[in-house]
Design a protein around this motif. Structure first.
Motif, mmCIF file in Angstrom:
data_model
loop_
_atom_site.group_PDB
_atom_site.id
_atom_site.type_symbol
_atom_site.label_atom_id
_atom_site.label_comp_id
_atom_site.label_asym_id
_atom_site.label_seq_id
_atom_site.Cartn_x
_atom_site.Cartn_y
_atom_site.Cartn_z
ATOM 1 N N ILE A 72 9.474 20.537 7.986
ATOM 2 C CA ILE A 72 8.719 20.834 6.771
ATOM 3 C C ILE A 72 7.749 21.968 7.068
ATOM 4 O O ILE A 72 7.295 22.150 8.198
ATOM 5 C CB ILE A 72 7.945 19.609 6.238
ATOM 6 N N ASP A 73 7.438 22.721 6.017
ATOM 7 C CA ASP A 73 6.464 23.805 6.100
ATOM 8 C C ASP A 73 5.447 23.550 4.997
ATOM 9 O O ASP A 73 5.568 24.051 3.887
ATOM 10 C CB ASP A 73 7.160 25.154 5.925
ATOM 11 N N SER A 74 4.468 22.718 5.289
ATOM 12 C CA SER A 74 3.533 22.263 4.262
ATOM 13 C C SER A 74 2.262 23.089 4.295
ATOM 14 O O SER A 74 1.871 23.647 5.320
ATOM 15 C CB SER A 74 3.197 20.789 4.475
ATOM 16 N N PHE A 75 1.610 23.122 3.135
ATOM 17 C CA PHE A 75 0.405 23.929 2.997
ATOM 18 C C PHE A 75 -0.606 23.181 2.129
ATOM 19 O O PHE A 75 -1.113 23.686 1.156
ATOM 20 C CB PHE A 75 0.770 25.282 2.387
ATOM 21 N N GLY A 76 -0.861 21.924 2.464
ATOM 22 C CA GLY A 76 -1.777 21.107 1.681
ATOM 23 C C GLY A 76 -1.048 19.965 1.011
ATOM 24 O O GLY A 76 0.113 20.091 0.601
ATOM 25 N N MET A 77 -1.712 18.816 0.882
ATOM 26 C CA MET A 77 -1.073 17.616 0.368
ATOM 27 C C MET A 77 -2.055 16.822 -0.482
ATOM 28 O O MET A 77 -3.277 16.882 -0.295
ATOM 29 C CB MET A 77 -0.580 16.746 1.541
ATOM 30 N N ARG A 78 -1.511 16.047 -1.440
ATOM 31 C CA ARG A 78 -2.312 15.140 -2.253
ATOM 32 C C ARG A 78 -1.470 13.899 -2.566
ATOM 33 O O ARG A 78 -0.259 14.002 -2.763
ATOM 34 C CB ARG A 78 -2.760 15.790 -3.566
ATOM 35 N N ALA A 79 -2.128 12.754 -2.620
ATOM 36 C CA ALA A 79 -1.445 11.503 -2.955
ATOM 37 C C ALA A 79 -1.509 11.264 -4.457
ATOM 38 O O ALA A 79 -2.563 11.453 -5.084
ATOM 39 C CB ALA A 79 -2.077 10.339 -2.206
ATOM 40 N N ASP A 90 5.182 22.963 -0.622
ATOM 41 C CA ASP A 90 6.354 23.122 0.230
ATOM 42 C C ASP A 90 6.633 24.613 0.391
ATOM 43 O O ASP A 90 7.155 25.269 -0.525
ATOM 44 C CB ASP A 90 7.542 22.400 -0.415
ATOM 45 N N GLY A 91 6.271 25.142 1.583
ATOM 46 C CA GLY A 91 6.378 26.578 1.775
ATOM 47 C C GLY A 91 5.316 27.274 0.950
ATOM 48 O O GLY A 91 4.127 27.013 1.068
ATOM 49 N N ASP A 360 4.508 27.678 12.966
ATOM 50 C CA ASP A 360 4.385 27.583 11.512
ATOM 51 C C ASP A 360 5.230 26.429 10.972
ATOM 52 O O ASP A 360 5.973 26.568 10.011
ATOM 53 C CB ASP A 360 4.786 28.891 10.841
ATOM 54 N N ALA A 361 5.161 25.308 11.645
ATOM 55 C CA ALA A 361 5.884 24.109 11.221
ATOM 56 C C ALA A 361 5.001 22.909 11.512
ATOM 57 O O ALA A 361 4.175 22.933 12.417
ATOM 58 C CB ALA A 361 7.214 23.977 11.956
ATOM 59 N N GLY A 362 5.162 21.877 10.741
ATOM 60 C CA GLY A 362 4.286 20.730 10.940
ATOM 61 C C GLY A 362 4.980 19.430 10.646
ATOM 62 O O GLY A 362 6.209 19.353 10.561
ATOM 63 N N PHE A 363 4.172 18.396 10.486
ATOM 64 C CA PHE A 363 4.684 17.074 10.123
ATOM 65 C C PHE A 363 3.535 16.258 9.565
ATOM 66 O O PHE A 363 2.360 16.645 9.657
ATOM 67 C CB PHE A 363 5.334 16.382 11.328
ATOM 68 N N PHE A 364 3.887 15.145 8.937
ATOM 69 C CA PHE A 364 2.893 14.268 8.337
ATOM 70 C C PHE A 364 2.810 12.973 9.134
ATOM 71 O O PHE A 364 3.827 12.457 9.613
ATOM 72 C CB PHE A 364 3.257 13.903 6.893
ATOM 73 N N ARG A 365 1.614 12.472 9.244
ATOM 74 C CA ARG A 365 1.390 11.136 9.777
ATOM 75 C C ARG A 365 0.695 10.280 8.727
ATOM 76 O O ARG A 365 -0.066 10.797 7.894
ATOM 77 C CB ARG A 365 0.507 11.184 11.029
#
Length: 715
Positions: A72-79, A90-91, A360-365
């Motif tokens: 994944i190439d994430s740039f911020g997240m919200r629930a 996403d990107g 430039d790649a990540g992951f979620f925990r």
């Protein structure tokens, strides 16, 4: 671009072109404001770590499959505030989510930005206007309380969109020049934003499109409070958290000293860990209305009402993908590399967006709050009817979280609430109840008090309380069931049938008009006088019953008399020759004795053959720490020849029954009943138990308070 965002989270430069991200990666961390952290604080809330999306390696994202198997190439997240699902940028050109099955799904936009095919194209591409929306460079997203998603694109100007998934519509609500961050109000009527050209935070009226300045400061991350009245944010380059009252634009530092000094509470006390941390870079509310605050390598938790600030994730070490990617354990036992945090509003889960500056790649925990076991116990496990003591039920959670929890309970057993016992500290309705364990506390108790048994003799009964499930709050542990036995107390009833202190079952017939010893102890002598119930001038009911009970203490003599054979010859209680009134009571402190007399309606309880025997009253005798007796006045107004039919005779058949409780388990009295206090040997059946000696050995030859019999102990 991820590195540029991280850098702006710390220093907030103006424009940051995409092609600078590799060079930024080399010096972003060096330019962060690093602060020393002091002593470790107490940790109450603990979390378990699990990777839920991303592989930590670059590569094309694979949709419609397990999120943990796809780069994944994430740039911020919200629930999502209602479903709890994680949505992320996403990107640059799409919004995707991790659905309830753990799969990646594109919900809006094109993750390839139109330059390449999506691997296994998502179903969401054809589900309506939000799915069909095209973006150039998404820079910030935020949900309102109804699940509408606001999306801001970077540009001069950059469009801002409102995605209504329920209505399947996308609406532009204006533009923002080079947006930096956005936060929607819970009711969705306001959108707060800042841009890279200014440190100010503005409020946009979503319906009118008008903007008002609400904070002339340098927040690098902010969020709207659940009530919509405040902005909470972290100041640029500092480990502080400030609260801005939106109506007055008044800002107050709530966490930290306001300068480049050790991070802590408003008094400058450290939240707790050793090492150095960069400034706070992300902030969000959890479902309890508290703040989750992310920095480069740590995550902190601020409980607003308690003004308590603590470390919940990160151990200060450098994150190494090869060894730390699939760490599953306590959140303090592994390095963290935090790009963004968001918290579920439907469960105790925090989501963390990890970044890799080089690839430039990540992951979620996910950080899932460790749920306590909820268990229950009772002490003592048995109580006698009419006991002066109570049983204490203790409900325990094995982790004393910093917030209260409610534990569900179910009530069962053959004892009847309000009839056989009362409950204090919990309210049971229709067999269920809840108890609340306060914040920072492990246990809560409630008590069960066996009722003063004016409802006649009963067998042993149980009160069973069971912990029942509450998803996401606790795990039903072991023991989940606590049983209180309201014991079958020693008793004598009828002509007379006996149950001993150890449960022995036997009959003692005796002879009418003779006196027998019931219980003989150095402190107390209880004798019974038997007689035959009269049904006429010369007719009697066969089988002797108890007419009188005499209680002799060291200083007093008490007589409980069932009454005479005529209608108006009611039962009496006398103390040293003085009558005790109905509903009366008396204390005899020199012998530590209390006596309470109660009356009942004659229809209160029908007992015995034919249902014509009625409990009409009771006398409760207690010798503190030694013995209890509850004596029942029984009347029979029926026709002895026609059971169930009221008699018009002037004769009333009366007798006494009683319960007795041994308050001192080491006491070894004698007598027809008293001798049953001694433990029964293993080779002896309770049902076959017989009294010592013969009936004649228990005859009292010197009156109702006498002591002349074979096994006397009373002196």
């Amino acid at each position: 671009r991820r590195q540029s965002h991280f850098l702006r989270s710390s220093l907030q430069p103006h424009a940051m072109p995409k092609d600078t991200k590799k060079s930024v990666a080399l010096w972003a961390t060096a330019l962060c404001v690093l602060l020393q952290v002091a002593a470790v604080s107490a940790l109450i809330n603990t979390y378990a770590v699990q990777r839920i999306a991303g592989t930590g390696a670059p590569g094309p994202t694979v949709y419609r499959g397990p999120a943990v198997d796809s780069p994944i190439d994430s740039f911020g997240m919200r629930a999502h505030p209602i479903t709890g699902e994680v949505y992320f940028i996403d990107g640059s050109c799409a919004i995707s989510k991790i659905d309830a099955s753990g799969n990646l799904v594109v919900v809006s936009g094109d993750p390839t930005c139109g330059i390449g095919p999506i691997v296994d194209p998502p179903l969401g591409k054809k589900r309506g206007p939000p799915a069909a929306q095209e973006y150039t460079e998404i820079y910030a997203i935020s949900f309102d309380g109804s699940g509408n998603l606001f999306v801001a694109e970077y540009g001069l100007p950059g469009p801002v969109w409102k995605l209504d998934f329920a209505m399947d519509t996308t609406t532009q609500i204006g533009t923002i020049d080079r947006v930096y961050q956005i936060a929607a109000s819970p009711d969705g009527t306001k959108l707060y934003f800042s841009g890279t050209f200014t440190n100010k935070v503005f409020q946009r009226d979503v319906a009118l499109g008008t903007d008002v300045e609400v904070y002339d400061g340098d927040f690098n991350t902010f969020v709207v409070s659940p009530d919509g009245a405040f902005l909470w944010g972290s100041k640029l380059g500092l480990t502080t958290v400030s609260r801005v009252e939106i109506a007055t634009t008044t800002a107050t530092i709530m966490v930290g000293s306001g300068a480049s000094s050790p991070v802590g509470t408003p008094n400058g006390v450290s939240p707790g860990t050793a090492g150095i941390i960069p400034a706070f870079t992300s902030i969000t509310f959890d479902r309890r209305g508290n703040l989750v605050i992310g920095s480069d390598n740590y995550i902190f938790y601020y409980e607003i009402a308690k003004d308590a600030f603590s470390l919940i994730a990160g151990n200060g070490a450098t994150y190494v993908e090869a060894t730390d990617l699939d760490y599953n354990g306590d959140s303090l036992g592994t390095p963290f590399s935090v790009f963004d945090v968001t918290a579920s509003l439907v469960s105790d889960v925090i989501y963390v967006d990890f970044y890799d500056n080089v690839n430039d790649a990540g992951f979620f925990r996910s950080l899932t709050l460790d749920l306590p076991d909820a268990i229950i116990a009772v002490a003592p496990a048995s109580l006698a009817e009419d006991s002066a003591s109570v049983a204490t039920f203790t409900v325990t959670r094995t982790i004393a979280h910093s917030f209260p929890i409610t534990v569900n309970l179910a009530l069962s057993g053959d004892a009847m609430i309000a009839t056989d016992y009362t409950v204090s500290g919990a309210t049971f309705a229709s067999g269920v109840a809840t108890v609340t364990i306060p914040a920072d506390v492990a246990t809560v108790t409630f008590t069960v008090d066996p009722s003063a048994d004016t409802s006649y003799l009963e067998s042993s009964e149980t009160v069973i309380v069971t912990v029942t499930a509450s998803a996401g709050v606790y795990v039903v542990g072991s023991p989940a069931v606590a049983t209180l036995t309201i014991t079958n107390v020693a008793q004598a009833n009828g002509d007379p049938h006996m149950i001993g202190f150890q449960g022995q079952v036997y009959d003692f017939i005796g002879e009418a008009h003779k006196i027998y010893n019931v219980l003989s102890d150095p402190a107390l002598q209880v004798n019974m006088q038997l007689y035959l119930q009269r049904t006429g001038e010369h007719s009697f009911v066969p089988g002797p019953v108890m007419q009188k009970l005499g209680f002799a203490t060291m200083h007093h003599q008490i007589v409980i008399d069932c009454g005479g054979s005529l209608k108006d010859e009611n039962g009496t209680v006398t103390i040293d020759g003085r009558p005790l009134a109905q509903e009366g009571s008396i204390a005899l402190p020199d012998d530590k004795v209390t006596i309470v007399r109660r009356s009942l309606n004659t229809n209160a309880k029908a007992v015995g053959l034919g249902g014509n025997d009625h409990v009409v009253g009771s006398a409760h005798f207690v010798m503190e720490g030694l013995f209890e007796f509850t004596v029942y006045f029984i009347e029979n107004i029926g026709d002895p020849h026609r059971p169930g039919v009221a008699s018009d005779s002037k004769w009333y058949r009366r007798f006494l029954d009683f319960n007795s409780v041994l308050l001192d388990s080491e006491r070894r009295p004698h007598g027809v009943l008293g001798q049953t206090a001694a433990p029964v040997s293993r080779g002896r059946s309770l049902e076959d138990w017989t009294i010592e000696g013969a009936d004649a050995d228990y005859i009292i030859r010197d009156g109702l308070f006498g002591k002349k019999f074979t096994f006397n102990q009373f002196q």
